[in-house]
Design a protein around this motif. Structure first.
Motif, PDB file in Angstrom:
ATOM      1  N   GLY A  33       0.807  -1.228   0.000  1.00 28.37           N
ATOM      2  CA  GLY A  33       0.000   0.000   0.000  1.00 28.37           C
ATOM      3  C   GLY A  33       0.833   1.269   0.000  1.00 28.37           C
ATOM      4  O   GLY A  33       0.423   2.296   0.519  1.00 28.37           O
ATOM      5  N   GLU A  34       2.024   1.200  -0.600  1.00 30.03           N
ATOM      6  CA  GLU A  34       2.855   2.415  -0.684  1.00 30.03           C
ATOM      7  C   GLU A  34       2.121   3.494  -1.498  1.00 30.03           C
ATOM      8  O   GLU A  34       1.339   3.174  -2.394  1.00 30.03           O
ATOM      9  CB  GLU A  34       4.185   2.087  -1.384  1.00 30.03           C
ATOM     10  N   PHE A  37       0.229   5.873  -6.374  1.00 31.68           N
ATOM     11  CA  PHE A  37      -0.710   6.254  -7.436  1.00 31.68           C
ATOM     12  C   PHE A  37      -0.834   7.779  -7.529  1.00 31.68           C
ATOM     13  O   PHE A  37      -0.342   8.502  -6.646  1.00 31.68           O
ATOM     14  CB  PHE A  37      -2.081   5.624  -7.172  1.00 31.68           C
ATOM     15  N   ASP A  39      -3.131   9.854  -6.953  1.00 29.71           N
ATOM     16  CA  ASP A  39      -3.787  10.574  -5.857  1.00 29.71           C
ATOM     17  C   ASP A  39      -3.098  10.365  -4.507  1.00 29.71           C
ATOM     18  O   ASP A  39      -3.591  10.831  -3.481  1.00 29.71           O
ATOM     19  CB  ASP A  39      -5.252  10.111  -5.780  1.00 29.71           C
ATOM     20  N   ASP A  40      -2.001   9.653  -4.470  1.00 30.14           N
ATOM     21  CA  ASP A  40      -1.420   9.286  -3.175  1.00 30.14           C
ATOM     22  C   ASP A  40      -0.403  10.287  -2.649  1.00 30.14           C
ATOM     23  O   ASP A  40       0.187  10.059  -1.590  1.00 30.14           O
ATOM     24  CB  ASP A  40      -0.768   7.901  -3.264  1.00 30.14           C
ATOM     25  N   GLU A  42       0.614  14.201  -1.366  1.00 30.11           N
ATOM     26  CA  GLU A  42      -0.025  15.403  -0.809  1.00 30.11           C
ATOM     27  C   GLU A  42       0.560  16.637  -1.500  1.00 30.11           C
ATOM     28  O   GLU A  42       1.768  16.720  -1.713  1.00 30.11           O
ATOM     29  CB  GLU A  42       0.295  15.502   0.684  1.00 30.11           C
TER      30      GLU A  42
END
Ligand code: FES
Ligand code: FES
Lengths: 780, 158
Positions: A33-34, A37, A39-40, A42
């Protein structure tokens, strides 16, 4: 336990890294879950974009008032057609000049389908953006709409593209976005045929359903350039088309493709112009993320099609004539309108030898419906549904086993087809002959696995309401677009003997980074882990057309191999100095430069020598590659079904798919590509259909109501890789990603016929439809 | 609206936060905690990309409010660990079996499988298929996903 389903080909025996199930390079990060993508990450000061979508299928915007929207707290920008450049372009992410009409505008004063863009908002929160969208007041002049392509071609139908500035629309007045006619005539049509059969097959609106919705973030770099971090299959086309649409120089745009959550063609579409426009207006980072509903309606779909085919056959099994007339619904814009249409013929008609006459008539037609685009299979899905079902009917008409009939007629090694040259993708096609094929073995393997002869005999005599049957279908596809698609790769060497491989190729979950690393590692005599892959960033990686047309393994793989060979020669030259030998006497193996007498030096020594000590230089090379041909992968598909003639329910009991993709660079990943394509195809066959109300409003744009197969309803799918060696491909490889999606429609249709004597011509084969067909045929 | 004083445990750590009571659990995880492994594929409870373990049970975080976390223990994909503190068994088998293609569905699939194997360590293939019905994957065709879960089950029980 899983058993390896892959045998190693003779030619592939000496390979050390290629043709091995090496672990996918990005699997670890993804499994943990690194934040990889779009949208990942900030972004400080990020604004959220929301679009206002048209509620009408066809309307002119008489007045648009954004004053109330602008007053919503947190709103930073509202854009309408008055605020953006008016540049006709296509959203099809294709090579330049794109063979799709330039009929799309970032925003326009006319809307052409329910779900078309009307206006765009950027605000501090998604809620504020949504509220502002709801406060935009639009006064529409509703125009008559046309939802059916056959109606749209008639005189007097509403003209969807009546604007004067669109370009390359062949017949805007008749709503024709693309057309192509082609004929090979060697005599009178159907003269020699003992039987002539004809029918039409249809495919509805289908959506890709990539799990990651379209997501793009636009922000500025330190030089005031627009950076797009976006879920795309075509980073370089995004850069070019956004530059065109917003009238920016290409140098002012950088496109970064992070990990992509699936694309299947939907992300071969350039929709990033609007988020870039919002960023330019606000000078802030802006994110646009489609909701699932927006993804269904306002991204792209497969072209719905009606494909009529007519063919003649002699009693001895010779196909005398074949005619395909396909009408595609391209929706409101002509994205991929021509090329999908061309592939519906060019990938399918050559599959079987036709003795005398061939005709193709294709039309892509505008309607006031969602926009079709690229979708895995790309026209071949539509074409093969017709061709492979008709093949079954032709076999029956002469009393021949359908597999035997196919065997007699399929294109063999060394054979060509006039279609290859005649039907290109926007340019003339390329003449080619088949230089590798494992179709014979694929068919044999499939027959053995499904127990063809035994089951055909057994199921021939059945009674009772529940019947079983087995059916077959064969396929071919392409490997890239010949003399159009180009890819390049850069490889540079590091101190520890590792290499960076920089590619423009866009891994969208397929594993292309890994297989490109395997190809480079094979040449450089290192482990795959010693190749660090970067894909793709238009500032950093060299050009590649992107992930489409089944091109990456074949074309980008060719580039990676060439670049690695150049680097290998540079390494050997330094190694020769270190070892005091001739470069020709050296080879790369096990992370070393090795001489015939056993002398060796480590790659790290070569790297350090070149970087720090002697004749200092960076060992680094770039190479480009494009195909002169597009060697087809081949596939044999076999389905076993059970039909409940009382309810119309079709259950797939077994599905065997044998694919010849040349050398599978990574057999595990190749199997995975095929498994996924096949299951998507089965899902198309059994349940998928985007439905619309009579005014063009989508009715089932959600996973709840548009059913794609889940684990529980997925039948057993067994992929077998049939190794061959394609001389034009890197280490003998051809493509694998698309072909598998085309098999299920015809294979299952043919199996249903074998089970209960009913032919299905319209997908999907839902219980209602099957039952209606059974009743109509009086087969109960 | 008055903020809500949320107390809970996330991936083993005690957390106290003031949050708006309208915050969805998914937004709380992704935006407030910055844990990006939990994905949003549909926002309507239909795809399973947003699954997390709440007191050991798999739940769709897109359908829940953050306040429902109060007094409970949350585990996201980032919080899954193997017995040795390293990779979790499912993460290993997903990689080994080639069950990760685009990987967008993977965290959700691993969470769902973990919930099942905790509840039913000897789950059959049929159990696994049923458990994973709420998890859509468009890339793999599920074949390799199912083998990965079976392999993790076998390793765990070995
Ligand atoms: S995002 Fe929660 S189920 Fe799809
Ligand atoms: S791996 Fe892409 S959706 Fe499952």
């Amino acid at each position: 336990m899983t058993v390896s389903r892959t045998e190693t080909s003779m030619d592939a025996k000496d390979l050390k890294v290629v043709n091995k199930p090496v672990r996918k390079q990005d699997a670890l990060g993804l499994a943990c879950g690194e934040p990889v993508f779009a949208d990942d990450q900030e972004f400080k000061g990020l604004l959220h974009a929301k679009l206002l979508w048209s509620p009408h299928a066809h309307a002119r915007i008489k007045k648009i008032d954004v004053s109330a929207a602008l007053k919503v707290p947190g709103v930073k920008a509202v854009l309408t057609y008055k605020d953006v450049p008016r540049v006709p372009h296509t959203t099809a992410g294709q090579g330049y000049p794109e063979p799709s009409p330039y009929d799309t505008y970032t925003l326009d004063s006319k809307v052409r389908y329910v779900g078309d863009r009307v206006a765009a908002v950027a605000a501090e929160t998604p809620e504020a953006a949504q509220e502002a969208v709801s406060k935009i007041k639009v006064d529409y002049e509703v125009l008559p709409a046309v939802l059916d392509p056959f109606e749209a071609m008639k005189d007097g139908a509403p003209v969807i593209h009546d604007e004067p500035d669109s370009k390359n629309i062949p017949d805007a007045r008749r709503n024709i976005a693309a057309k192509f006619d082609f004929e090979v005539k060697n005599g009178e049509w159907f003269k020699e045929a003992d039987h002539v059969l004809e029918h039409s097959w249809s495919i509805p609106y289908l959506q890709h359903c990539a799990l990651e919705p379209h997501t793009s973030i636009a922000y500025f770099d330190n030089f005031g350039r627009v950076v797009l971090r976006t879920s795309t299959q075509v980073p370089f086309h995004v850069r070019r088309i956004v530059a065109q649409a917003l009238k920016l120089p290409v140098k002012k745009i950088r496109v970064i493709k992070p990990r992509i959550g699936g694309g299947f063609g939907s992300k071969q579409e350039v929709l990033e112009d609007i988020v870039a426009a919002l960023a330019l207006k606000t000078r802030r980072p802006v994110k646009l993320e489609y909701t699932r509903k927006e993804t269904f309606v306002s991204s792209r779909t497969r072209h719905p099609a009606v494909c009529r085919m007519k063919a003649g056959v002699k009693n001895d099994g010779t196909i005398t004539d074949a005619e395909m007339e396909i009408t595609l619904n391209t929706g409101a814009y002509g994205s991929h309108a021509l090329t999908v249409m061309m592939c519906s013929g060019s990938h399918t008609i050559p599959m079987y030898r036709v003795k005398n006459n061939i005709r193709f008539v294709g039309r892509s037609v505008y309607t006031n419906m969602p926009v079709a685009g690229a979708y895995r299979g790309y026209g071949a899905t539509q074409g093969f549904f017709a061709w492979e079902c008709l093949m079954d009917m032709l076999a029956e008409s002469i009393g021949m086993d359908p597999v035997e009939f196919r065997r007699r007629n399929y294109i063999k090694l060394g054979e060509g087809s006039p279609v290859f040259k005649a039907m290109g993708e926007g340019r003339e096609g390329v003449e080619q002959v088949i230089t590798s094929t494992g179709l014979f073995e694929a068919i044999q393997k499939g027959m053995d696995e499904i127990k063809w002869a035994e089951k055909r005999a057994k199921y021939a005599k059945q009674s009772g309401p529940v019947r079983r049957g087995v059916g077959a279908a064969c396929m071919m596809q392409g490997s890239g677009i010949p003399e159009v698609d180009m890819a390049s790769a850069t490889i540079k060497m590091n101190e520890d003997g590792s290499f960076n491989l920089l590619v423009g190729a866009a891994d969208l979950g397929t594993g292309s980074d890994t297989i490109l690393a395997q190809i480079a590692a094979e040449v450089l005599g290192v482990k795959t882990e010693d190749i660090v892959v970067t894909s793709s960033d238009t500032d950093v990686t060299p050009f590649d057309v992107g992930a489409y047309a089944s091109s990456t393994t074949f074309i980008s793989g060719g580039a990676a191999k060439k670049a690695a060979e150049k680097v290998r020669d540079m390494v050997l030259a330094v190694g020769a100095k270190i070892l005091d030998k001739k470069p020709e006497a050296l080879r790369l193996e096990g992370g070393k430069v090795v001489a015939a007498d056993g002398a060796s030096c480590a790659l790290s020594e070569v790297a350090n020598t070149s970087l720090y000590y002697y004749d200092q230089h960076q060992i680094c090379a770039t190479a480009s590659h494009y195909g002169h041909t597009s060697p087809p992968p081949f596939q044999a598909n076999f389905a076993e079904v059970e039909v409940d003639t009382g309810t119309g329910k079709v259950k797939v009991l077994d599905y065997v798919s044998c694919v010849d993709c040349g050398t599978a660079i990574n057999p595990q990943l190749a199997e995975g590509q095929n498994d996924g394509a096949v299951v998507n195809g089965i899902s198309h066959t059994l349940s998928e259909e985007l439905e619309f109300s009579s005014n063009g409003t989508p009715l089932n744009a959600s996973f709840r109501r548009y059913k794609i197969l889940s684990a529980a309803d997925t039948p057993p799918v067994r992929t077998f890789i049939i190794p061959t060696w394609e001389p034009a491909g890197p280490f003998g490889a051809k493509s694998v990603s698309e072909i598998g999606i085309n098999g299920p429609l015809p294979a299952i249709a043919n199996a249903i016929y074998a089970a209960c004597g009913v032919r299905l011509f319209d997908a999907p084969f839902t219980p209602d439809r099957v039952l209606a067909a059974i009743k109509k045929a009086g087969k109960r | 609206m008055r903020p809500f004083a949320l107390k809970c445990k996330v991936n083993g750590l005690a957390i106290e936060r003031e949050i708006p009571s309208s915050r969805s659990l998914l937004d709380f995880i992704r935006e407030d905690l910055g844990l990006k492994g939990t994905k949003e594929g549909c926002g309507e409870g239909e795809c399973g990309a947003c699954l997390v373990l709440l007191d050991g049970k798999a739940v769709n975080s897109c359908l829940m409010m953050a306040v429902q976390l109060h007094g409970k223990e949350l585990v996201t994909i980032e919080g899954l660990k193997g017995r040795d503190g390293g990779l979790h068994a499912l993460q290993k088998t997903f990689m080994e079996e080639g069950a990760v293609q685009c990987g967008f569905c993977t965290p959700g699939l691993i969470i769902a499988s973990e919930a099942l194997l905790r509840r039913k360590p000897d789950a059959t293939l049929e159990d696994i298929k049923q458990e994973l019905t709420g998890n859509l994957c468009r890339c793999t065709g599920y074949e390799k996903v199912l083998s990965a879960v079976e392999k993790a089950r076998d390793n765990r029980n070995a």
